[in-house]
Design an enzyme around this catalytic site. Structure first.
Site, PDB file in Angstrom:
ATOM      1  CG  ASP A  48     -86.847  60.834  57.627  1.00  0.00           C
ATOM      2  OD1 ASP A  48     -86.063  60.488  56.719  1.00  0.00           O
ATOM      3  OD2 ASP A  48     -87.794  60.112  58.014  1.00  0.00           O
ATOM      4  CB  SER A  49     -81.136  61.231  56.137  1.00  0.00           C
ATOM      5  OG  SER A  49     -81.219  62.379  55.314  1.00  0.00           O
ATOM      6  CG  ASP A  87     -88.097  62.639  54.098  1.00  0.00           C
ATOM      7  OD1 ASP A  87     -88.821  62.218  53.174  1.00  0.00           O
ATOM      8  OD2 ASP A  87     -86.953  62.206  54.326  1.00  0.00           O
ATOM      9  CE  LYS A 116     -87.853  61.156  50.601  1.00  0.00           C
ATOM     10  NZ  LYS A 116     -87.877  60.118  51.668  1.00  0.00           N
ATOM     11  CD  GLU A 118     -89.170  56.373  54.863  1.00  0.00           C
ATOM     12  OE1 GLU A 118     -89.313  55.296  55.481  1.00  0.00           O
ATOM     13  OE2 GLU A 118     -88.193  57.118  55.036  1.00  0.00           O
ATOM     14  CD  GLU A 185     -82.942  54.481  50.988  1.00  0.00           C
ATOM     15  OE1 GLU A 185     -83.899  55.281  51.126  1.00  0.00           O
ATOM     16  OE2 GLU A 185     -82.002  54.408  51.799  1.00  0.00           O
TER      17      GLU A 185
HETATM   18  O1  KIV Z   1     -84.154  61.048  54.438  1.00  0.00           O
HETATM   19  C1  KIV Z   1     -83.483  60.915  53.404  1.00  0.00           C
HETATM   20  O2  KIV Z   1     -82.364  61.424  53.281  1.00  0.00           O
HETATM   21  C2  KIV Z   1     -84.034  60.119  52.318  1.00  0.00           C
HETATM   22  C3  KIV Z   1     -83.085  59.741  51.225  1.00  0.00           C
HETATM   23  C4  KIV Z   1     -82.264  58.589  51.684  1.00  0.00           C
HETATM   24  C5  KIV Z   1     -83.784  59.433  49.960  1.00  0.00           C
HETATM   25  O3  KIV Z   1     -85.162  59.763  52.337  1.00  0.00           O
END
Ligand code: KIV
Length: 267
Positions: A48-49, A87, A116, A118, A185
């Site tokens: 989600d970056s 994500d 994924k 968090e 992280e």
């Molecule tokens: O969203 C993302 O790119 C991430 C990485 C920083 C691990 O979660």
């Protein structure tokens, strides 16, 4: 075209057991997925970056599940053999395990192999709920970007003994709940090394030192496109022939334990 066999969960477990480092990069579209897969990246993270990197937002918080599903589909269509993780964005798994399952379904239907999410503690039952229903889960601890405001900005996590103990407990709970991977992280390298030794699952570090089972970076950071000056990033395009050779260098340096260099990139 490389004839690499598909990276599966079984293969990731084998790599972990054999001590082979896992090279992961974020990826958001089909063109880059093709290049990264060909260059031997083991796992593509549709992070989600993309909210910051592609959309130019200040944080990842506004990214929607529809946007994640769209980019996941793009990556899957360009990929042939890498393990694809998508994500779960902010707000897509916090309300209930049922909501998490509904939203994970949208990502898995686009071809993601794993989702994924968090956080630790409260996420363990959600992880168990998803895993029991056939959705492989990657956990994410340490600095968790969706909690950037709650954490008071981009700060290293687990520096004091109490915070380190909480992190260790959360990691153990997530592994016991069925998480198959853990992204760690921005935590001190010594803590990450310890955690990696103590957990039964691979730990993928970003700003967590060379002692992890593998590494991940944001693609645009390691290509020097974002202008960020995070300590844990190295610009692999510097001195490389092009994007594919930069990515091959990243894979080789992760696998060879040459990236990160704890003296330069770790806390
Ligand atoms: O969203 C993302 O790119 C991430 C990485 C920083 C691990 O979660």
């Amino acid at each position: 075209m490389s004839n690499r066999k598909a990276v599966t969960l079984h293969r990731l477990r084998e790599m972990h057991a054999a001590g082979e480092k896992i090279a992961m990069l974020t990826c958001y579209d089909a063109a880059f997925a093709r290049v990264l897969d060909e260059a031997g990246v083991d796992s593509l993270l549709v992070g989600d970056s993309l909210g910051t990197v592609l959309q130019g937002r200040p944080t990842t918080l506004a990214v929607s599940i529809e946007e994640m599903a769209y980019h996941t589909g793009c990556v899957v269509r360009g990929n042939r053999s890498a393990w694809v993780i998508a994500d779960m964005p902010f707000g897509s798994y916090q309300q209930s395990a049922e909501a998490a399952m509904r939203n994970a379904t949208l990502l898995m239907q686009q071809g993601a192999h794993m989702v994924k999410l968090e956080g630790g503690g409260w996420t363990a039952p959600i992880v168990r709920f998803l895993v029991d229903r056939g959705v492989p889960v990657c956990a994410h601890l340490g600095f968790t970007p969706q909690s950037v405001h709650a954490l008071g900005g981009y700060r290293v996590q687990g520096r004091d003994e109490a915070a380190a103990a909480t992190l260790r407990r959360h990691a153990a709970e997530l592994a016991a709940s069925g998480a198959e991977l853990l992204v760690l992280e921005m935590v001190p390298a010594a803590l990450a090394r310890d955690l990696t030794k103590s957990l039964p699952i691979p730990v993928i570090g970003i700003g967590a030192g060379v002692g992890c089972s593998g590494q991940v970076l944001v693609l645009h950071d390691m290509l020097g496109l974002t202008g960020g000056d995070f300590k844990f990033v190295r610009n692999f395009l510097d001195g490389a022939d092009g994007i594919e050779s930069a990515v091959r260098k990243y894979v080789a340096d992760v696998k060879g334990g040459r990236f990160p260099d704890d003296a330069l990139h770790s806390f």
